[in-house]
Every structure is written in structure tokens, then in C-alpha cells.
Design a protein around this motif. Structure first.
Motif, PDB file in Angstrom:
ATOM      1  N   GLN A 141       0.842  -1.191   0.000  1.00  0.00           N
ATOM      2  CA  GLN A 141       0.000   0.000   0.000  1.00  0.00           C
ATOM      3  C   GLN A 141       0.879   1.242   0.000  1.00  0.00           C
ATOM      4  N   LYS A 170       0.241   4.835   0.056  1.00  0.00           N
ATOM      5  CA  LYS A 170      -0.800   5.845   0.229  1.00  0.00           C
ATOM      6  C   LYS A 170      -0.177   7.224   0.395  1.00  0.00           C
ATOM      7  N   TYR A 171       0.926   7.296   1.080  1.00  0.00           N
ATOM      8  CA  TYR A 171       1.630   8.567   1.284  1.00  0.00           C
ATOM      9  C   TYR A 171       2.967   8.503   0.555  1.00  0.00           C
ATOM     10  N   THR A 195       6.218   6.881   2.081  1.00  0.00           N
ATOM     11  CA  THR A 195       6.145   5.653   2.883  1.00  0.00           C
ATOM     12  C   THR A 195       5.352   4.573   2.171  1.00  0.00           C
ATOM     13  N   LEU A 204       3.685   0.703   2.699  1.00  0.00           N
ATOM     14  CA  LEU A 204       3.342  -0.378   3.640  1.00  0.00           C
ATOM     15  C   LEU A 204       3.455  -1.706   2.917  1.00  0.00           C
ATOM     16  N   LEU A 261       7.571   0.307   5.554  1.00  0.00           N
ATOM     17  CA  LEU A 261       6.902  -0.082   6.791  1.00  0.00           C
ATOM     18  C   LEU A 261       6.339  -1.483   6.616  1.00  0.00           C
ATOM     19  N   ARG A 320      10.760   0.308   9.049  1.00  0.00           N
ATOM     20  CA  ARG A 320       9.923   0.164  10.242  1.00  0.00           C
ATOM     21  C   ARG A 320       9.256  -1.196  10.215  1.00  0.00           C
ATOM     22  N   TYR A 370       4.868   7.545  20.102  1.00  0.00           N
ATOM     23  CA  TYR A 370       4.710   8.006  18.720  1.00  0.00           C
ATOM     24  C   TYR A 370       3.276   8.437  18.395  1.00  0.00           C
ATOM     25  N   TYR A 371       2.323   7.529  18.494  1.00  0.00           N
ATOM     26  CA  TYR A 371       0.934   7.886  18.176  1.00  0.00           C
ATOM     27  C   TYR A 371      -0.039   7.383  19.234  1.00  0.00           C
ATOM     28  N   LYS A 410      -4.262  10.824   7.966  1.00  0.00           N
ATOM     29  CA  LYS A 410      -4.331  10.764   9.424  1.00  0.00           C
ATOM     30  C   LYS A 410      -4.750  12.132   9.934  1.00  0.00           C
ATOM     31  N   ILE A 452      -2.031  14.931   9.940  1.00  0.00           N
ATOM     32  CA  ILE A 452      -0.657  14.530  10.248  1.00  0.00           C
ATOM     33  C   ILE A 452      -0.043  13.920   8.995  1.00  0.00           C
ATOM     34  N   GLN A 453      -0.894  13.212   8.244  1.00  0.00           N
ATOM     35  CA  GLN A 453      -0.534  12.619   6.957  1.00  0.00           C
ATOM     36  C   GLN A 453      -1.708  12.873   6.034  1.00  0.00           C
TER      37      GLN A 453
HETATM   38  C1  PLP Z   1       0.425   5.856   9.417  1.00  0.00           C
HETATM   39  C2  PLP Z   1       0.623   5.392   8.066  1.00  0.00           C
HETATM   40  C3  PLP Z   1       1.868   5.523   7.454  1.00  0.00           C
HETATM   41  C4  PLP Z   1       3.043   6.140   8.154  1.00  0.00           C
HETATM   42  O1  PLP Z   1       2.811   7.491   8.448  1.00  0.00           O
HETATM   43  P1  PLP Z   1       3.803   8.275   9.394  1.00  0.00           P
HETATM   44  O2  PLP Z   1       3.095   9.563   9.669  1.00  0.00           O
HETATM   45  O3  PLP Z   1       5.071   8.448   8.619  1.00  0.00           O
HETATM   46  O4  PLP Z   1       3.990   7.452  10.605  1.00  0.00           O
HETATM   47  C5  PLP Z   1       1.984   5.079   6.156  1.00  0.00           C
HETATM   48  N1  PLP Z   1       0.970   4.537   5.463  1.00  0.00           N
HETATM   49  C6  PLP Z   1      -0.245   4.411   6.019  1.00  0.00           C
HETATM   50  C7  PLP Z   1      -1.352   3.822   5.198  1.00  0.00           C
HETATM   51  C8  PLP Z   1      -0.462   4.818   7.337  1.00  0.00           C
HETATM   52  O5  PLP Z   1      -1.676   4.676   7.870  1.00  0.00           O
END
Ligand code: PLP
Length: 456
Positions: free
Chosen positions: A144, A146-147, A150, A152, A204, A237, A336-337, A386, A406-407
Motif C-alpha cells: 500500500q 498511500k503517502y 512511505t 506499507l 513499513l 519500520r 509516537y501515536y 491521518k 498529520i498525513q
Molecule cells: C500511518 C501510516 C503511514 C506512516 O505514516 P507516518 O506519519 O510516517 O507514521 C503510512 N501509510 C499508512 C497507510 C499509514 O496509515
């Protein structure tokens, strides 16, 4: 530098004995000795609920983390054992009726499927995982992106956990429905994807729990990150609850030392390595084996960052969070969260209104030093990103939630404050309405267009 020896033994930890991994599920729940102490009616409820929601627990959690003198209130008991109110009264009654008349497995399974379908098994974008990761013709399951920075990754061998959390938002993949499973089998495809996307700085790995895998399999995914062409992947991660549910993974299991060596190798190769540890309650940090596992992981140069949801019946008070964060900092873990429980599964049992969540967060923050104030939240992992509840305030006579990304699906949304009408009962983003009489939140049109563009 050969620093492997330092992992072998902490002299003060002479008392730690290895333990066999012994696990129970819905089919042998009745063989859990500790349950002989609870009333039969409660065991019946557990069987009923466990035929709908996933149940799995190992003996370490039963013997060392649950306080059996404090049943049913004990937070670790609530975190792992099914409770009657996790189903709606109607759903409970229907399933209980089948159990009372000794219905066949097939009939129970059919009703279980029907009841699960009512529990929003695919919250925020979970099914996107089974679609091609991007619209450039690439087909890659179990990934995934999504951002921007990063990605997943869900390795196929990491598709279970050492125990299950009753509030798990990925619960649907643990109930045997193959359709709901999200996983990838192919390390080569992952590495290829990463090579082709130089904007990705963070990998991640999540699941399930990747730490359920043997070290040799983890190595297959991670060692290649040290090869040329993957320098842009700076951070590795690994999401895990093993530090809490099965700390022996890092201490006494036959490939524990090899696991630590792998983490150290990545660190020495210039990667930032972080275990994203899922913690819900300070009791998870109190056993000698849990502490030894933390110490050994930190000895490799890997960081441990802690995250977890706020949950009614488990940690819905400021004291629990203040204790949790303080204890984490003391052990060298970085908070962290704090997440908001997602809109799926047993959420009816665990959900906390956003307004209350923010109060708990704030009261907990006030009690701890700056080093423990690194936890952001309460944060909702929703489709557009997020979203953090920054607070409740009044602007020109209107009571509002102050929110921020946050994201975000679009990085430009990040850190822009925006406002929702105050609602003391709202528990998720989709229940919030824009403040000041606005029609839509600032990101909505763009997000709709994005979804249309991607065929989501
Ligand atoms: C939380 C998350 C991340 C990582 O986000 P960070 O703000 O860098 O911790 C990456 N992908 C997805 C889908 C997430 O929910």
C-alpha cells in the motif's frame, strides 16, 4: 565491530527461562486452565463471541499479563478475551441460540459470516491492498503506497499474531475468509517496486505481525535493502506487538540472536531501523522478559517507537496513558501515536467519543515531561489521511474541533488547521460536519477527484 556477544546475556537476567509457545483459539478455549475460575455463563459468552470475532491467545499472556484476581475488569483480559457486549444484543442472541441447541459447525460458520459482514470488515481503504498499488499498470498485492514517502508492505508469512487483540482493525483477515486477506509473497517484487520509486524513504513492514516470521524469512525481505540502488530507503519500520505478546521472540527463541544480528546489520548499513511497537497498557511493560526484550532490541541500534489506540474498557483514562508514556521513556522507547479506535469490528464496545479522547490525551500530556510528549494524537487513520484532534475551542461563539492532517493523500494538506462543528458524541471523522456553516471540508473536492481518478 563484532558486537554480537553483548546480546547473549544480561547478567541480571539470570532468572529468565525459555518458554514454549503454547497458543489457544476458539476451538480449544475450554482447555485454558485459568478459565476454570470464571463462571460458566462467561465462558459461554466467550464461545459465542469467539465464533464471530477472531480469538487467539498464548500462555505467556494468560500467565504473566492478565491479573486473574481482577476479572473481568483487568485491561489485559479485556484486550484478549471475547466479551459478550462486543456483539450487538441481536447478533449475540442469534449466535447464542445456535450454541444453546448445539448447532453444527457449518450453521455457525454461515451465521458468523453474515454477522461479520455487518461489522464493516474493510475500514478506510483496507481493500485497496488487494488492488494494484498504483495506476501505472503495476500489479502488486500486499503493498500500500498511500503517502508519497512511505510504503506499507504485508509479507505473506507474517499474517498472524502471537495473540489477537479483541479490538483489532485488521480482524477480518484472521477469521479465515481468504477474500479479506491482504498479503504479498514476493520479496523480489517489493525490492523492484522500491527501486522504481526513489521518493520512498520509508518501508513499513506490517501484517499481522512480521515478527511471527522466522528470522530467515525476514532476512529475505530486509537484507536486500542494503544493496546498491536502494539507498533512498532510509528507514525500515516493522510493526509488531511481539514485544508485548511474545517477548521471547527477541530473547530465548532459537533464532532470536540472528534476528538481533539482522537488525544490527541494517543499522550498521546506514538504515534507521524502528520497531513500531503496539502497546496499550503499562502492564505490558512490567515483566522481566518484556524489559529484557526491549533492552536487547535497543542494543542493536534499532529504535522502538510506541503506538496504540485509545480504548474503552482498556485504557480510557489519562493516568493509564501517562504511566504508559512515562514507563516507555524510562525504558528508552519513544512514544509516537495515540490512535482513535477504527470504525470496524467490535468498535461498539471500545469506542470513545473524540471529545473525550482529546481530554484524556490532554490530561495525560499535562502529567508527563517533554520527552513523553512526542506522542501525537488522538489521530484517526481515515481514507484521506491521518487526522488529529488538536483541541476543542470556541470561535465567534461557535464551539468547534480544531483538526489537522498529520498525513494526507496530498502532502499539501498536512499541518493546515481546519474546523469541525463540535459534537460530543462523534467517534469518527465521517460523523463530523464542517464548522461555520461551510458545506465541505477544504480537502473534500480534491479527495473525491483523486478517488475518481484512481477508480477507488
Ligand atoms: C500511518 C501510516 C503511514 C506512516 O505514516 P507516518 O506519519 O510516517 O507514521 C503510512 N501509510 C499508512 C497507510 C499509514 O496509515
Amino acid at each position: 565491530m563484532n558486537s554480537v556477544l553483548k546480546f547473549y546475556r544480561d547478567p541480571e537476567m539470570g532468572s529468565i527461562e525459555p518458554r514454549d509457545f503454547k497458543v489457544y483459539n476458539d476451538r480449544n478455549l475450554d482447555r485454558i486452565e485459568a478459565l476454570e475460575r470464571v463462571p460458566e455463563s462467561m465462558r459461554f459468552d466467550m464461545r459465542v463471541v469467539a465464533s464471530v470475532l477472531p480469538f487467539r491467545i498464548n500462555e505467556y499472556v494468560i500467565d504473566e499479563l492478565i491479573d486473574w484476581d481482577n476479572i473481568p475488569d483487568d485491561p489485559m483480559f479485556q484486550l484478549t478475551f471475547p466479551q459478550r457486549e462486543m456483539l450487538s444484543p441481536e447478533a449475540y442472541e442469534r449466535m447464542a441460540a445456535l450454541h444453546r441447541r448445539g448447532a453444527e459447525r457449518k450453521e455457525i460458520a454461515a451465521l458468523a459470516k453474515e454477522l461479520r459482514d455487518e461489522l464493516n470488515p474493510h475500514p478506510a481503504g483496507q481493500m485497496e491492498l488487494n488492488r494494484p498499488s498504483e495506476d501505472d499498470g503495476e500489479v502488486m498485492n500486499g503493498l500500500q503506497h498511500k503517502y508519497r514517502e512511505t510504503v506499507l508492505f504485508f509479507p505473506s508469512q507474517g499474517q498472524t499474531c502471537h495473540s489477537y487483540c479483541t479490538f483489532c482493525f485488521r480482524w477480518a483477515q484472521f477469521v479465515g475468509d481468504k477474500e479479506l486477506r491482504i498479503a504479498s509473497t514476493d520479496a523480489d517484487l517489493l525490492h523492484q517496486y522500491l527501486r522504481q520509486h526513489p521518493a520512498i524513504s520509508d518501508l513499513l513492514m506490517t501484517g499481522g505481525d512480521p515478527m511471527v516470521m522466522k528470522t530467515r524469512n525476514l532476512r529475505g525481505y530486509l537484507e536486500a535493502l542494503l544493496e546498491p540502488g536502494l539507498e533512498h530507503v532510509q528507514t525500515v519500520r516493522i510493526g509488531t506487538k511481539a514485544l508485548s505478546f511474545w517477548p521471547y521472540r527477541f530473547v530465548t527463541e532459537s533464532d532470536a540472536d540472528d534476528l538481533l544480528r539482522l537488525l544490527e546489520q541494517l543499522v550498521e548499513g546506514g538504515k534507521h531501523v524502528a520497531l513500531m511497537a503496539h502497546y496499550n497498557h503499562p502492564n505490558e511493560l512490567r515483566t522481566p522478559i518484556a524489559r529484557e526484550a526491549i533492552r536487547r532490541v535497543r542494543d542493536t541500534g534499532a529504535e522502538i517507537r510506541a503506538q496504540g489506540p485509545l480504548l474503552r474498557h482498556i485504557n480510557d483514562d489519562a493516568q493509564a496513558w501517562a504511566d504508559l508514556w512515562r514507563e516507555q521513556v524510562r525504558l528508552g522507547i519513544i512514544p509516537y501515536y495515540m490512535f482513535v479506535e477504527r470504525d470496524t469490528g467490535a468498535r461498539r464496545y471500545f469506542e470513545v467519543p473524540l471529545a473525550r479522547a482529546w481530554e484524556i490525551y490532554r490530561e495525560a500530556m499535562q502529567q508527563v515531561s517533554g520527552l513523553a510528549r512526542t506522542a501525537r494524537g488522538p489521530s484517526m487513520s481515515a481514507d484521506p489521511g491521518k487526522v488529529e484532534i488538536q483541541g476543542v475551542t470556541e470561535i465567534h461563539g461557535e464551539k468547534v474541533f480544531v483538526l489537522r492532517f498529520i498525513q494526507g493523500r496530498n502532502p499539501d494538506w498536512v499541518q493546515r488547521p481546519f474546523f469541525a462543528r463540535y459534537d460530543e458524541n462523534a467517534t469518527w471523522l465521517n460523523q463530523l460536519k464542517p464548522a461555520f456553516g461551510e458545506e465541505k471540508f477544504f480537502f473534500e473536492d480534491e479527495f473525491e477527484a483523486m478517488k475518481a481518478g484512481h477508480g477507488v
